[in-house]
Write a protein that holds these residues in place. Structure first.
Motif, PDB file in Angstrom:
ATOM      1  N   ILE A  53      43.566  41.093  25.849  1.00 21.65           N
ATOM      2  CA  ILE A  53      43.778  42.228  26.669  1.00 21.65           C
ATOM      3  C   ILE A  53      43.893  42.352  28.245  1.00 21.65           C
ATOM      4  CG2 ILE A  53      42.494  44.767  26.514  1.00 21.65           C
ATOM      5  CD1 ILE A  53      43.272  42.700  23.719  1.00 21.65           C
ATOM      6  N   ALA A  54      43.453  42.096  28.468  1.00 19.57           N
ATOM      7  CA  ALA A  54      44.109  41.729  30.591  1.00 19.57           C
ATOM      8  C   ALA A  54      45.032  42.144  30.820  1.00 19.57           C
ATOM      9  CB  ALA A  54      42.769  41.806  31.513  1.00 19.57           C
TER      10      ALA A  54
ATOM     11  N   LYS B 164      25.824  40.950  28.945  1.00 18.89           N
ATOM     12  CA  LYS B 164      26.055  41.652  30.801  1.00 18.89           C
ATOM     13  C   LYS B 164      26.669  40.833  30.510  1.00 18.89           C
ATOM     14  CE  LYS B 164      22.067  43.433  31.325  1.00 18.89           C
ATOM     15  NZ  LYS B 164      20.313  43.943  31.681  1.00 18.89           N
ATOM     16  N   GLU B 165      26.145  39.940  31.412  1.00 17.88           N
ATOM     17  CA  GLU B 165      27.611  39.285  32.936  1.00 17.88           C
ATOM     18  C   GLU B 165      28.505  38.847  32.601  1.00 17.88           C
ATOM     19  OE1 GLU B 165      26.815  38.324  35.529  1.00 17.88           O
ATOM     20  OE2 GLU B 165      24.695  39.656  35.267  1.00 17.88           O
ATOM     21  N   ALA B 166      29.621  38.428  30.743  1.00 19.82           N
ATOM     22  CA  ALA B 166      30.487  38.370  30.234  1.00 19.82           C
ATOM     23  C   ALA B 166      31.236  39.560  30.565  1.00 19.82           C
ATOM     24  CB  ALA B 166      30.513  37.653  29.467  1.00 19.82           C
ATOM     25  N   ASP B 167      31.028  40.723  30.346  1.00 19.44           N
ATOM     26  CA  ASP B 167      31.573  42.340  29.926  1.00 19.44           C
ATOM     27  C   ASP B 167      31.073  42.134  31.435  1.00 19.44           C
ATOM     28  OD1 ASP B 167      30.987  42.138  27.947  1.00 19.44           O
ATOM     29  OD2 ASP B 167      29.661  43.905  27.357  1.00 19.44           O
ATOM     30  N   LEU B 168      30.907  42.413  32.618  1.00 13.72           N
ATOM     31  CA  LEU B 168      30.771  42.584  34.301  1.00 13.72           C
ATOM     32  C   LEU B 168      32.061  41.520  34.820  1.00 13.72           C
ATOM     33  CD1 LEU B 168      27.045  42.817  35.793  1.00 13.72           C
ATOM     34  CD2 LEU B 168      28.887  44.751  35.457  1.00 13.72           C
ATOM     35  N   GLU B 169      32.055  40.296  34.437  1.00 10.55           N
ATOM     36  CA  GLU B 169      33.672  39.246  34.460  1.00 10.55           C
ATOM     37  C   GLU B 169      34.310  40.289  33.817  1.00 10.55           C
ATOM     38  OE1 GLU B 169      35.023  34.478  34.633  1.00 10.55           O
ATOM     39  OE2 GLU B 169      32.530  35.132  34.301  1.00 10.55           O
ATOM     40  N   ALA B 170      34.393  40.406  33.025  1.00 13.15           N
ATOM     41  CA  ALA B 170      35.188  40.929  32.146  1.00 13.15           C
ATOM     42  C   ALA B 170      36.170  42.551  32.449  1.00 13.15           C
ATOM     43  CB  ALA B 170      36.060  41.570  30.736  1.00 13.15           C
ATOM     44  N   ALA B 171      35.115  43.099  32.752  1.00 13.19           N
ATOM     45  CA  ALA B 171      35.582  44.690  33.483  1.00 13.19           C
ATOM     46  C   ALA B 171      36.557  44.295  34.990  1.00 13.19           C
ATOM     47  CB  ALA B 171      34.170  45.092  34.324  1.00 13.19           C
ATOM     48  N   GLU B 172      35.970  43.076  35.723  1.00 10.77           N
ATOM     49  CA  GLU B 172      36.607  42.470  37.111  1.00 10.77           C
ATOM     50  C   GLU B 172      38.164  41.993  36.983  1.00 10.77           C
ATOM     51  OE1 GLU B 172      35.971  43.921  40.364  1.00 10.77           O
ATOM     52  OE2 GLU B 172      34.162  44.894  39.028  1.00 10.77           O
ATOM     53  N   ILE B 173      38.883  41.644  35.359  1.00  4.79           N
ATOM     54  CA  ILE B 173      39.161  40.946  35.563  1.00  4.79           C
ATOM     55  C   ILE B 173      40.486  41.885  34.395  1.00  4.79           C
ATOM     56  CG2 ILE B 173      41.031  39.533  34.052  1.00  4.79           C
ATOM     57  CD1 ILE B 173      38.147  37.349  34.124  1.00  4.79           C
ATOM     58  N   LEU B 174      39.911  43.286  33.431  1.00  4.26           N
ATOM     59  CA  LEU B 174      40.515  44.160  33.840  1.00  4.26           C
ATOM     60  C   LEU B 174      41.068  44.677  34.785  1.00  4.26           C
ATOM     61  CD1 LEU B 174      38.810  45.058  30.785  1.00  4.26           C
ATOM     62  CD2 LEU B 174      41.003  44.138  30.398  1.00  4.26           C
ATOM     63  N   ARG B 175      40.521  44.989  34.984  1.00  3.95           N
ATOM     64  CA  ARG B 175      40.329  45.812  36.940  1.00  3.95           C
ATOM     65  C   ARG B 175      41.712  45.422  37.730  1.00  3.95           C
ATOM     66  NH1 ARG B 175      34.992  48.311  39.740  1.00  3.95           N
ATOM     67  NH2 ARG B 175      35.341  49.875  38.524  1.00  3.95           N
ATOM     68  N   ALA B 176      41.550  44.009  38.487  1.00  2.00           N
ATOM     69  CA  ALA B 176      42.340  43.389  38.071  1.00  2.00           C
ATOM     70  C   ALA B 176      44.093  43.507  37.993  1.00  2.00           C
ATOM     71  CB  ALA B 176      42.223  41.799  38.564  1.00  2.00           C
ATOM     72  N   ASN B 177      43.859  44.068  36.562  1.00  2.00           N
ATOM     73  CA  ASN B 177      45.038  43.968  36.079  1.00  2.00           C
ATOM     74  C   ASN B 177      45.734  44.794  35.606  1.00  2.00           C
ATOM     75  OD1 ASN B 177      46.539  41.158  34.417  1.00  2.00           O
ATOM     76  ND2 ASN B 177      44.244  40.829  35.076  1.00  2.00           N
ATOM     77  N   GLY B 178      44.866  46.060  35.803  1.00  2.00           N
ATOM     78  CA  GLY B 178      44.903  47.495  36.064  1.00  2.00           C
ATOM     79  C   GLY B 178      44.902  47.897  35.099  1.00  2.00           C
ATOM     80  N   LYS B 179      43.805  47.653  34.056  1.00  6.50           N
ATOM     81  CA  LYS B 179      42.958  48.438  32.895  1.00  6.50           C
ATOM     82  C   LYS B 179      42.011  49.438  33.778  1.00  6.50           C
ATOM     83  CE  LYS B 179      45.908  46.357  30.501  1.00  6.50           C
ATOM     84  NZ  LYS B 179      46.966  46.311  30.395  1.00  6.50           N
ATOM     85  N   ALA B 180      42.073  50.322  33.062  1.00 12.62           N
ATOM     86  CA  ALA B 180      40.540  50.690  34.060  1.00 12.62           C
ATOM     87  C   ALA B 180      39.854  50.735  32.747  1.00 12.62           C
ATOM     88  CB  ALA B 180      41.102  52.593  33.496  1.00 12.62           C
TER      89      ALA B 180
END
Length: 139
Positions: free
Chosen positions: A30-31, A54-70
């Motif tokens: 998605i990212a 929990k940890e996977a979602d926090l990691e996903a959040a960082e990946i998504l943010r790094a790719n310009g997703k809110a």
């Protein structure tokens, strides 16, 4: 003439019972490839899955943010036990880390009161007075 509201494409939280690895792989895709503006993370369905995700979602959040997703984190829709309520509190505390939070039950609304947040699709708002009250409290 009134301006048009900004149109954003938002991907809601996963409702599937996927492993943390499959979930993370999905959000990586998605990212990198999906034309969405924002992604809602978290489990709104089953509290038993939360410790594993929990940890996977926090990691996903960082990946998504790094790719310009809110990124927005959603709370459970129906917490019952103390542990589940603590999980809701943990999600609400993600506001301090700079994430948006979506409340999906009244306990989350209480914790988020006075701070900017969203109200998710698991709330029924039947009248304008309720909507105004939610807005006054930060929604």
């Amino acid at each position: 003439m009134a301006s048009q509201p900004e149109i954003r494409l938002v991907l809601g939280p996963l409702l599937y019972n996927w492993s943390a690895e499959k979930r993370l792989a999905y959000y990586r895709t998605i990212a990198e490839k999906a034309p969405v503006d924002e992604v809602v993370l978290g489990d709104v369905v089953c509290a038993k899955r939360l410790p594993f995700l929990k940890e996977a979602d926090l990691e996903a959040a960082e990946i998504l943010r790094a790719n310009g997703k809110a990124v927005t984190f959603a709370t459970l829709a129906l917490p019952v036990h103390d542990r589940e309520c603590q999980e809701v509190a943990g999600v609400c505390d993600l506001l301090e880390a700079g994430y948006d939070v979506e409340a999906n039950e009244a306990g989350a609304l209480h914790r988020l009161r006075g701070r900017p947040h969203r109200v998710g699709p698991f709330f029924n708002t039947y009248n304008e007075a309720t909507l105004a009250g939610l807005k006054r409290n930060g929604a």
